[in-house]
Design a protein around this motif. Structure first.
Motif, PDB file in Angstrom:
ATOM      1  N   GLN A 281       0.792  -1.231   0.000  1.00 10.83           N
ATOM      2  CA  GLN A 281       0.000   0.000   0.000  1.00 10.83           C
ATOM      3  C   GLN A 281       0.828   1.288   0.000  1.00 10.83           C
ATOM      4  OE1 GLN A 281      -3.439  -0.385  -0.306  1.00 10.83           O
ATOM      5  NE2 GLN A 281      -2.868  -2.505  -0.485  1.00 10.83           N
ATOM      6  N   ARG A 282       2.139   1.186  -0.194  1.00 10.14           N
ATOM      7  CA  ARG A 282       2.986   2.382  -0.203  1.00 10.14           C
ATOM      8  C   ARG A 282       4.398   2.006  -0.637  1.00 10.14           C
ATOM      9  NH1 ARG A 282       6.242   2.269   4.507  1.00 10.14           N
ATOM     10  NH2 ARG A 282       5.576   0.664   5.949  1.00 10.14           N
ATOM     11  N   THR A 283       5.202   3.011  -0.933  1.00  8.76           N
ATOM     12  CA  THR A 283       6.618   2.758  -1.195  1.00  8.76           C
ATOM     13  C   THR A 283       7.327   2.505   0.134  1.00  8.76           C
ATOM     14  OG1 THR A 283       7.123   5.115  -1.094  1.00  8.76           O
ATOM     15  CG2 THR A 283       6.697   4.200  -3.274  1.00  8.76           C
ATOM     16  N   LEU A 284       8.449   1.852   0.054  1.00  5.61           N
ATOM     17  CA  LEU A 284       9.262   1.558   1.240  1.00  5.61           C
ATOM     18  C   LEU A 284      10.626   2.222   1.098  1.00  5.61           C
ATOM     19  CD1 LEU A 284       8.368  -2.204   1.742  1.00  5.61           C
ATOM     20  CD2 LEU A 284       7.507  -0.246   3.013  1.00  5.61           C
ATOM     21  N   PRO A 285      11.342   2.444   2.184  1.00  4.43           N
ATOM     22  CA  PRO A 285      12.666   3.075   2.101  1.00  4.43           C
ATOM     23  C   PRO A 285      13.631   2.271   1.232  1.00  4.43           C
ATOM     24  CG  PRO A 285      11.907   2.999   4.377  1.00  4.43           C
ATOM     25  CD  PRO A 285      10.946   2.171   3.568  1.00  4.43           C
TER      26      PRO A 285
ATOM     27  N   PHE B 257      14.919  -4.260   0.725  1.00  2.00           N
ATOM     28  CA  PHE B 257      15.018  -5.629   0.217  1.00  2.00           C
ATOM     29  C   PHE B 257      16.457  -5.918  -0.195  1.00  2.00           C
ATOM     30  CE2 PHE B 257      10.790  -3.952  -0.694  1.00  2.00           C
ATOM     31  CZ  PHE B 257      10.027  -4.864   0.015  1.00  2.00           C
ATOM     32  N   PRO B 258      16.845  -7.169  -0.276  1.00  2.98           N
ATOM     33  CA  PRO B 258      18.220  -7.505  -0.665  1.00  2.98           C
ATOM     34  C   PRO B 258      18.564  -6.983  -2.063  1.00  2.98           C
ATOM     35  CG  PRO B 258      17.070  -9.435   0.185  1.00  2.98           C
ATOM     36  CD  PRO B 258      16.050  -8.359   0.021  1.00  2.98           C
ATOM     37  N   ALA B 259      19.825  -6.705  -2.285  1.00  5.17           N
ATOM     38  CA  ALA B 259      20.297  -6.256  -3.598  1.00  5.17           C
ATOM     39  C   ALA B 259      20.223  -7.400  -4.606  1.00  5.17           C
ATOM     40  CB  ALA B 259      21.740  -5.767  -3.482  1.00  5.17           C
ATOM     41  N   ASN B 260      20.119  -7.053  -5.900  1.00  6.80           N
ATOM     42  CA  ASN B 260      20.155  -8.076  -6.943  1.00  6.80           C
ATOM     43  C   ASN B 260      21.612  -8.475  -7.207  1.00  6.80           C
ATOM     44  OD1 ASN B 260      21.268  -6.094  -8.635  1.00  6.80           O
ATOM     45  ND2 ASN B 260      19.400  -5.797  -9.810  1.00  6.80           N
ATOM     46  N   GLN B 261      21.834  -9.309  -8.223  1.00  7.30           N
ATOM     47  CA  GLN B 261      23.192  -9.807  -8.484  1.00  7.30           C
ATOM     48  C   GLN B 261      24.147  -8.708  -8.933  1.00  7.30           C
ATOM     49  OE1 GLN B 261      20.439 -10.708 -10.207  1.00  7.30           O
ATOM     50  NE2 GLN B 261      20.866 -10.953 -12.372  1.00  7.30           N
ATOM     51  N   PHE B 262      23.640  -7.530  -9.288  1.00  3.94           N
ATOM     52  CA  PHE B 262      24.489  -6.395  -9.661  1.00  3.94           C
ATOM     53  C   PHE B 262      24.712  -5.432  -8.500  1.00  3.94           C
ATOM     54  CE2 PHE B 262      22.137  -7.678 -13.507  1.00  3.94           C
ATOM     55  CZ  PHE B 262      23.211  -8.106 -14.275  1.00  3.94           C
ATOM     56  N   GLY B 263      24.157  -5.751  -7.344  1.00  5.40           N
ATOM     57  CA  GLY B 263      24.312  -4.901  -6.174  1.00  5.40           C
ATOM     58  C   GLY B 263      23.329  -3.745  -6.118  1.00  5.40           C
ATOM     59  N   LEU B 264      22.277  -3.795  -6.938  1.00  8.44           N
ATOM     60  CA  LEU B 264      21.287  -2.717  -6.991  1.00  8.44           C
ATOM     61  C   LEU B 264      20.059  -3.086  -6.168  1.00  8.44           C
ATOM     62  CD1 LEU B 264      21.542  -2.017 -10.809  1.00  8.44           C
ATOM     63  CD2 LEU B 264      22.613  -0.727  -8.955  1.00  8.44           C
ATOM     64  N   HIS B 265      19.540  -2.122  -5.446  1.00 13.73           N
ATOM     65  CA  HIS B 265      18.357  -2.330  -4.604  1.00 13.73           C
ATOM     66  C   HIS B 265      17.095  -1.809  -5.275  1.00 13.73           C
ATOM     67  CE1 HIS B 265      20.324  -3.501  -0.788  1.00 13.73           C
ATOM     68  NE2 HIS B 265      21.328  -2.825  -1.287  1.00 13.73           N
ATOM     69  N   ASP B 266      15.979  -2.451  -4.978  1.00  9.94           N
ATOM     70  CA  ASP B 266      14.644  -1.927  -5.314  1.00  9.94           C
ATOM     71  C   ASP B 266      14.452  -1.630  -6.797  1.00  9.94           C
ATOM     72  OD1 ASP B 266      14.301  -1.950  -2.483  1.00  9.94           O
ATOM     73  OD2 ASP B 266      15.252   0.011  -2.399  1.00  9.94           O
ATOM     74  N   MET B 267      14.919  -2.510  -7.645  1.00  7.22           N
ATOM     75  CA  MET B 267      14.800  -2.288  -9.081  1.00  7.22           C
ATOM     76  C   MET B 267      13.397  -2.587  -9.610  1.00  7.22           C
ATOM     77  SD  MET B 267      17.589  -1.024 -10.083  1.00  7.22           S
ATOM     78  CE  MET B 267      17.390  -1.119 -11.839  1.00  7.22           C
ATOM     79  N   HIS B 268      12.639  -3.377  -8.908  1.00  9.49           N
ATOM     80  CA  HIS B 268      11.312  -3.759  -9.387  1.00  9.49           C
ATOM     81  C   HIS B 268      10.298  -3.656  -8.263  1.00  9.49           C
ATOM     82  CE1 HIS B 268      14.226  -6.072 -11.858  1.00  9.49           C
ATOM     83  NE2 HIS B 268      13.549  -5.483 -12.811  1.00  9.49           N
ATOM     84  N   GLY B 269       9.229  -2.928  -8.513  1.00 11.58           N
ATOM     85  CA  GLY B 269       8.079  -2.998  -7.639  1.00 11.58           C
ATOM     86  C   GLY B 269       7.938  -1.979  -6.533  1.00 11.58           C
ATOM     87  N   ASN B 270       8.909  -1.162  -6.262  1.00 10.01           N
ATOM     88  CA  ASN B 270       8.718  -0.166  -5.214  1.00 10.01           C
ATOM     89  C   ASN B 270       8.051   1.074  -5.815  1.00 10.01           C
ATOM     90  OD1 ASN B 270       8.899   0.469  -2.468  1.00 10.01           O
ATOM     91  ND2 ASN B 270      10.804   1.590  -2.742  1.00 10.01           N
ATOM     92  N   ALA B 271       8.627   1.613  -6.870  1.00 13.15           N
ATOM     93  CA  ALA B 271       8.049   2.763  -7.584  1.00 13.15           C
ATOM     94  C   ALA B 271       8.425   2.644  -9.056  1.00 13.15           C
ATOM     95  CB  ALA B 271       8.583   4.070  -7.023  1.00 13.15           C
ATOM     96  N   TRP B 272       7.527   3.089  -9.924  1.00 10.77           N
ATOM     97  CA  TRP B 272       7.884   3.200 -11.337  1.00 10.77           C
ATOM     98  C   TRP B 272       9.045   4.174 -11.417  1.00 10.77           C
ATOM     99  CZ3 TRP B 272       6.216   0.406 -15.353  1.00 10.77           C
ATOM    100  CH2 TRP B 272       5.006  -0.259 -15.259  1.00 10.77           C
ATOM    101  N   GLU B 273      10.105   3.806 -12.110  1.00 11.08           N
ATOM    102  CA  GLU B 273      11.260   4.692 -12.223  1.00 11.08           C
ATOM    103  C   GLU B 273      11.176   5.528 -13.489  1.00 11.08           C
ATOM    104  OE1 GLU B 273      15.114   3.175 -11.396  1.00 11.08           O
ATOM    105  OE2 GLU B 273      14.376   1.943  -9.745  1.00 11.08           O
ATOM    106  N   TRP B 274      11.109   6.839 -13.283  1.00 10.41           N
ATOM    107  CA  TRP B 274      11.061   7.801 -14.375  1.00 10.41           C
ATOM    108  C   TRP B 274      12.429   7.785 -15.049  1.00 10.41           C
ATOM    109  CZ3 TRP B 274       7.051  10.936 -15.843  1.00 10.41           C
ATOM    110  CH2 TRP B 274       7.354  12.062 -16.593  1.00 10.41           C
ATOM    111  N   VAL B 275      12.480   7.500 -16.358  1.00 11.97           N
ATOM    112  CA  VAL B 275      13.757   7.425 -17.069  1.00 11.97           C
ATOM    113  C   VAL B 275      13.847   8.524 -18.123  1.00 11.97           C
ATOM    114  CG1 VAL B 275      14.023   4.952 -16.631  1.00 11.97           C
ATOM    115  CG2 VAL B 275      12.918   5.701 -18.739  1.00 11.97           C
TER     116      VAL B 275
END
Length: 96
Positions: free
Chosen positions: A4-8, A12-30
């Motif tokens: 029901q909201r975004t999270l800090p 969540f754990p980082a992906n295999q590239f060391g990046l956090h929150d790549m999917h599902g927290n907020a649509w990323e404006w590119v």
């Protein structure tokens, strides 16, 4: 699970590239301008797909309110540059 909201960042754990929150927290404006579909003029080198009069941009990755189908980097939506939404965000990046 819909939280029901975004999270800090880093909730969540980082992906295999060391990046956090790549999917599902907020649509990323590119940087890419919105195009209705992909064509032969779509950049294939990873550069932004721009145009002279860019009224709308692309969001990628899905947000907390979307289905699992949309929680992937290939998922995209468009939005006008003057719109606000509780499901949109952006990622600050720096070059090395």
């Amino acid at each position: 699970m819909n939280r029901q909201r975004t999270l800090p960042v880093g909730s969540f754990p980082a992906n295999q590239f060391g990046l956090h929150d790549m999917h599902g927290n907020a649509w990323e404006w590119v940087e890419d301008c919105w195009h209705d579909d992909y064509t032969a003029t779509t950049p294939s080198d990873g550069s932004a797909w721009l145009k002279d009069n860019c009224e709308g941009h692309v969001g990628r990755g899905g947000s907390w309110e979307d289905s699992q189908v949309e929680l992937r980097s290939a998922a995209r939506t468009g939005g006008y540059k003057d719109e606000l939404s509780s499901t949109d965000g952006f990622r600050i990046a720096r070059g090395f």
